[in-house]
Design an enzyme around this catalytic site. Structure first.
Site, PDB file in Angstrom:
ATOM      1  N   ASP A 171      43.956 -72.117  74.082  1.00  0.00           N
ATOM      2  CA  ASP A 171      44.800 -71.826  72.921  1.00  0.00           C
ATOM      3  C   ASP A 171      46.000 -70.962  73.298  1.00  0.00           C
ATOM      4  OD1 ASP A 171      43.438 -73.288  71.093  1.00  0.00           O
ATOM      5  OD2 ASP A 171      42.697 -71.620  69.902  1.00  0.00           O
ATOM      6  N   ASP A 198      33.356 -67.083  78.110  1.00  0.00           N
ATOM      7  CA  ASP A 198      34.740 -66.659  77.914  1.00  0.00           C
ATOM      8  C   ASP A 198      35.471 -66.659  79.248  1.00  0.00           C
ATOM      9  OD1 ASP A 198      34.418 -66.399  75.218  1.00  0.00           O
ATOM     10  OD2 ASP A 198      34.194 -64.224  75.230  1.00  0.00           O
ATOM     11  N   ASP A 240      36.925 -64.450  80.906  1.00  0.00           N
ATOM     12  CA  ASP A 240      36.696 -63.314  81.808  1.00  0.00           C
ATOM     13  C   ASP A 240      35.229 -63.202  82.230  1.00  0.00           C
ATOM     14  OD1 ASP A 240      35.827 -62.669  79.294  1.00  0.00           O
ATOM     15  OD2 ASP A 240      36.600 -60.620  79.305  1.00  0.00           O
ATOM     16  N   ASP A 271      30.451 -65.510  66.570  1.00  0.00           N
ATOM     17  CA  ASP A 271      29.222 -65.646  67.347  1.00  0.00           C
ATOM     18  C   ASP A 271      28.018 -65.084  66.588  1.00  0.00           C
ATOM     19  OD1 ASP A 271      30.189 -63.072  67.497  1.00  0.00           O
ATOM     20  OD2 ASP A 271      30.486 -63.084  69.662  1.00  0.00           O
TER      21      ASP A 271
END
Length: 501
Positions: free
Chosen positions: A142, A201, A203, A295
């Site tokens: 995104d 994710d 990271d 989440d």
């Protein structure tokens, strides 16, 4: 009478009038102090003490649970749930089935302007030990920076040439942010061939055997919806702020997640480093973007459908901590505001749920939301940063020593045991958490009230005008309060963010 004597007389009148005003104000303050301020402070002290006791009991109960799990092997995940290595790993590979002994797995990597780490997360996902024809990777980019988008797309194409089934997905909008990207990515036809979805994710970098360690739980236990791994912070020693964060998050994983998994088979999904059963996601109605904690939202809805979760604390996924104060403040605001907002939206839904037991409902409402995500943030700020400091101006007010010293000491020690190497930083951790408690408490009220955000200057002026309106109504005859009172409400309403979109 001379001009000088007239002036002197008027000056004396002014002094006398000032003295009268002073005496009236002093009398008003003494009455307000005795009848309003002191009782209010005493009530707030006992409320804060009650909330502190709730918090310390909650933390002690979780610590005892984790201690039992550590000491008693049958309570550990691999003993509670059936877990067996996949046939190929065990040497029982069926040559007729080949790779089809493995379920099809989807791996999703949501990212946003991740110039520094995009290649690490993509590389780690592509290096997962799993048959290439049973693994599909989605990179959900995104990014608003076209240069970064080009770099990420080029990285995906590089892995495609190596035979990896990797799909680069970019949207022309950011509707729903991360949850919107995850939701839209589930609509592709090839996703319907997959049984499980792992989420990392940008990271976060999983170890190569991540799927080998987690998928067997889901294969052999059809009532399990989620397997969550622990985060391992690669930049914990970067600065003092990251060391402090490590202490708090290690407590979250070592105590909160472990205790929830062991007692009620539920905990909040961390948004990454976990594997979901896709049928459970579908039954829970998929991803929603109504809060900043999509989440946790999904996890609570899956729990209400009767699904169980398991936390595997000895499986570590590499991750990074925010290393700037601005980034950390933003993260903490989101993590405090989102659960409060979700609690407000889902409290009645939790109570009406038909598939969840009464114990699960009680756990969700009291333990998971109220004690840990509402009370903890409110009492930390108001008790230690407002009420106790305010009490020094009122000698009549006494705060019990056990509330000022004993309870904070227990809480601090419990938070520190998850990171023994940082025990010497406990005092710094206390001061750091006090500062952050302001932002977390503010975020909780924003979430509970669903306000756009607090603006303290407007709120301060509104409170001042409210005091003036009361003074005019009670003691004066000008009737200015007719204008001042609604004006104060306007300041407070706009200061709380109840304007605009």
């Amino acid at each position: 009478m001379t001009r000088w004597s007239t002036f002197h007389f008027r000056e004396e009148d002014a002094v006398a009038a000032a003295a009268v005003i002073y005496e009236k104000s002093r009398g008003t303050w003494q009455w307000t102090r005795a009848m309003v301020v002191l009782p209010a402070i005493k009530v707030m002290i006992w409320l804060c003490l009650a909330m502190s006791l709730m918090l310390v009991v909650e933390k002690l109960s979780m610590a005892v649970t984790v201690l039992c799990v550590k000491l008693y092997r049958p309570l550990r995940p691999h003993r509670v749930y059936r877990w067996e290595p996949l046939p190929a790993i065990a040497g029982d590979d069926d040559p007729e089935l080949g790779s089809y002994v493995y379920p099809a797995v989807l791996v999703q990597i949501p990212m946003f302007n991740e110039r520094e780490v995009y290649h690490l997360s993509i590389g780690a996902a592509c290096a997962l030990t799993w048959p290439s024809d049973r693994l599909i990777i989605q990179v959900l980019d995104d990014s608003t920076d076209k240069t970064i988008r080009d770099l990420v797309q080029a990285e995906c194409e590089r892995w495609t040439k190596k035979g990896v089934s990797i799909h680069y997905i970019s949207r022309d909008n950011r509707n729903g942010y991360k949850s919107g990207a995850l939701r839209e990515a589930m609509d592709f036809d090839y996703v319907k061939t997959c049984d499980f979805v792992a989420i990392f994710d940008a990271d976060h970098q999983p170890p190569s055997d991540f799927l080998m360690q987690t998928i067997p739980f889901l294969i052999h236990n059809p009532d399990l919806a989620l397997v969550q791994a622990r985060w391992k912070f690669v930049n914990a020693d970067e600065c003092l702020m990251t060391r402090i964060q490590e202490m708090s998050l290690n407590y979250h994983f070592v105590v909160e997640q472990e205790s929830g998994s062991s007692t009620i088979a539920f905990f909040g999904f961390n948004g990454t480093a976990g594997v979901w059963r896709i049928s459970a996601v579908d039954e829970a109605k998929g991803w929603k973007d109504r809060t900043t904690v999509e989440d946790m939202d999904l996890a609570v809805r899956a729990c209400l459908e009767g699904w169980k979760f398991v936390y595997v604390g000895d499986l570590n996924v590499r991750s990074e901590l925010p290393s700037t104060y601005k980034a950390y403040r933003y993260q903490q605001h989101r993590w405090a505001c989102g659960p409060a907002c979700l609690f407000r939206k889902m409290a009645s839904e939790i109570m009406r749920a038909k598939k969840a037991s009464i114990w699960r409902k009680l756990f969700l409402i009291y333990n998971f939301f109220f004690a840990r995500r509402i009370v903890s943030h409110i009492v930390t700020f108001f008790f230690y940063c407002v009420i106790i400091p305010l009490s020094v101006f009122f000698p009549e007010v006494k705060v019990p020593v056990w509330g000022v010293v004993l309870i904070p000491s227990i809480i601090t020690f419990l938070n520190a045991i998850g990171t023994p190497s940082s025990m010497h930083l406990m005092l710094i951790w206390i001061f750091f958490e006090n500062v952050m408690s302001l932002h977390r408490c503010k975020a909780v009220f924003i979430g509970l009230l669903e306000a756009g955000g607090f603006h303290f200057m407007e709120i301060g002026v509104g409170i001042w005008l409210l005091i003036c309106a009361w003074q005019d109504f009670k003691y004066r005859t000008e009737q200015y309060y007719i204008f001042i009172f609604p004006s104060s409400l306007a300041f407070i309403i706009m200061g709380c963010g109840y304007v605009g979109r």
